[in-house]
Design an enzyme around this catalytic site. Structure first.
Site, PDB file in Angstrom:
ATOM      1  N   SER A  83       0.817  -1.216   0.000  1.00  0.00           N
ATOM      2  CA  SER A  83       0.000   0.000   0.000  1.00  0.00           C
ATOM      3  C   SER A  83       0.852   1.268   0.000  1.00  0.00           C
ATOM      4  O   SER A  83       2.036   1.264   0.353  1.00  0.00           O
ATOM      5  CB  SER A  83      -0.925   0.007   1.227  1.00  0.00           C
ATOM      6  OG  SER A  83      -1.663  -1.181   1.293  1.00  0.00           O
TER       7      SER A  83
HETATM    8  N1  SAM Z   1      -0.460  -4.811   4.077  1.00  0.00           N
HETATM    9  C1  SAM Z   1       0.175  -5.204   2.842  1.00  0.00           C
HETATM   10  C2  SAM Z   1       1.618  -4.772   2.779  1.00  0.00           C
HETATM   11  O1  SAM Z   1       2.097  -4.087   3.690  1.00  0.00           O
HETATM   12  O2  SAM Z   1       2.277  -5.137   1.785  1.00  0.00           O
HETATM   13  C3  SAM Z   1      -0.586  -4.766   1.617  1.00  0.00           C
HETATM   14  C4  SAM Z   1      -1.876  -5.440   1.503  1.00  0.00           C
HETATM   15  S1  SAM Z   1      -2.501  -5.573  -0.133  1.00  0.00           S
HETATM   16  C5  SAM Z   1      -3.093  -3.961  -0.447  1.00  0.00           C
HETATM   17  C6  SAM Z   1      -3.957  -6.537   0.244  1.00  0.00           C
HETATM   18  C7  SAM Z   1      -3.661  -7.988   0.523  1.00  0.00           C
HETATM   19  O3  SAM Z   1      -4.853  -8.571   1.047  1.00  0.00           O
HETATM   20  C8  SAM Z   1      -3.284  -8.800  -0.693  1.00  0.00           C
HETATM   21  O4  SAM Z   1      -2.060  -9.445  -0.490  1.00  0.00           O
HETATM   22  C9  SAM Z   1      -4.426  -9.820  -0.806  1.00  0.00           C
HETATM   23  O5  SAM Z   1      -4.025 -11.078  -1.312  1.00  0.00           O
HETATM   24  C10 SAM Z   1      -4.884  -9.912   0.633  1.00  0.00           C
HETATM   25  N2  SAM Z   1      -6.234 -10.436   0.833  1.00  0.00           N
HETATM   26  C11 SAM Z   1      -7.357 -10.221   0.114  1.00  0.00           C
HETATM   27  N3  SAM Z   1      -8.382 -10.895   0.649  1.00  0.00           N
HETATM   28  C12 SAM Z   1      -7.911 -11.539   1.750  1.00  0.00           C
HETATM   29  C13 SAM Z   1      -8.484 -12.400   2.721  1.00  0.00           C
HETATM   30  N4  SAM Z   1      -9.781 -12.749   2.699  1.00  0.00           N
HETATM   31  N5  SAM Z   1      -7.689 -12.880   3.697  1.00  0.00           N
HETATM   32  C14 SAM Z   1      -6.373 -12.563   3.751  1.00  0.00           C
HETATM   33  N6  SAM Z   1      -5.778 -11.762   2.845  1.00  0.00           N
HETATM   34  C15 SAM Z   1      -6.536 -11.249   1.864  1.00  0.00           C
END
Ligand code: SAM
Length: 221
Positions: free
Chosen positions: A63
């Site tokens: 992000s």
């Molecule tokens: N916090 C992260 C970082 O510092 O790199 C960035 C997060 S990224 C914007 C969103 C993440 O949420 C993705 O890796 C995606 O695969 C994950 N995601 C989406 N749905 C999810 C779920 N139900 N459970 C766990 N992870 C999920």
């Protein structure tokens, strides 16, 4: 961090974070402590301290620093807090959380990202972070309740099971809205009452899972 990384990070804080309201000294100290360049793809290390989301593979992103700063500031996590993060991605925000909180459980649904983040966090010494592979929209009941929950992907509504796993007095921060745009929502539990405060607009990749969007809804954001 290298002297060069230090100076571009100082610039990011001075020109992007402070003017847009990220002023909490503990949050800024966490940004100074965690090397974002260790969490981006090798070809993006020179852009690691730009105020932008960057691709991390599998259609996902690390992000934007400003958005992370605003979310961490709203979360108000301290050393006494147990945090659940949904959406590990690269592991960067989990590392920042571990600078602020007592312990961090972070969930990632994509196995390759979960494995990479876990390996990266361990190699950098973040031993108070546990990466769990699975659907974080349902939370992680074995370690519940959590005094802080942070969702770093877009939810159609506050996920019911995450609300259940928030302890009394706890705070949850999540982007809530449609697939194309969301509002940063700060929810606070007081007994059975959940108070919701809506902050600014944001755009995140979808929370895909039982209490999120269906798998077919996946689209970059
Ligand atoms: N916090 C992260 C970082 O510092 O790199 C960035 C997060 S990224 C914007 C969103 C993440 O949420 C993705 O890796 C995606 O695969 C994950 N995601 C989406 N749905 C999810 C779920 N139900 N459970 C766990 N992870 C999920």
């Amino acid at each position: 961090m290298t002297a060069q990384a230090d100076s571009v990070l100082a610039n990011l804080i001075r020109t992007e974070l402070l003017p847009r309201g990220v002023t909490d000294p503990r949050v800024l100290a966490a940004f100074r402590a965690v090397p974002r360049q260790a969490f981006v793809l090798p070809e993006d290390t020179s852009r690691a301290y730009e105020n932008r989301a960057l691709a991390i593979g599998r259609g996902q992103t690390i992000s934007q620093p400003l958005m992370i700063g605003l979310m961490l500031q709203a979360l108000r996590a301290g050393a006494e807090d147990t945090v659940l993060e949904v959406g590990t991605g690269s592991g960067y925000q989990a590392a920042l959380l571990s600078e602020l909180a007592g312990s961090v459980i972070t969930m990632e649904r994509i196995p390759e990202l979960a494995i990479d983040a876990s390996t990266r966090l361990a190699s950098l010494g973040y031993d108070r972070v546990t990466v769990i592979e699975g659907d974080g929209s349902c939370g992680y009941a074995p370690e519940a309740p959590y005094s802080r929950i942070i969702v770093s992907c877009a939810a159609p509504a506050l996920p019911a099971r995450l609300v259940e796993q928030l302890s009394d007095g706890g705070i949850m921060v999540a982007p809530v809205g449609t697939l194309s745009e969301q509002t940063l929502t700060v929810a606070t539990r007081a007994g059975d009452e959940i108070r919701q405060e809506r902050r600014g607009g944001c755009v995140f990749v979808p929370l895909v899972g039982k209490d999120g969007w269906p798998d077919t809804a996946e689209e970059p954001g």
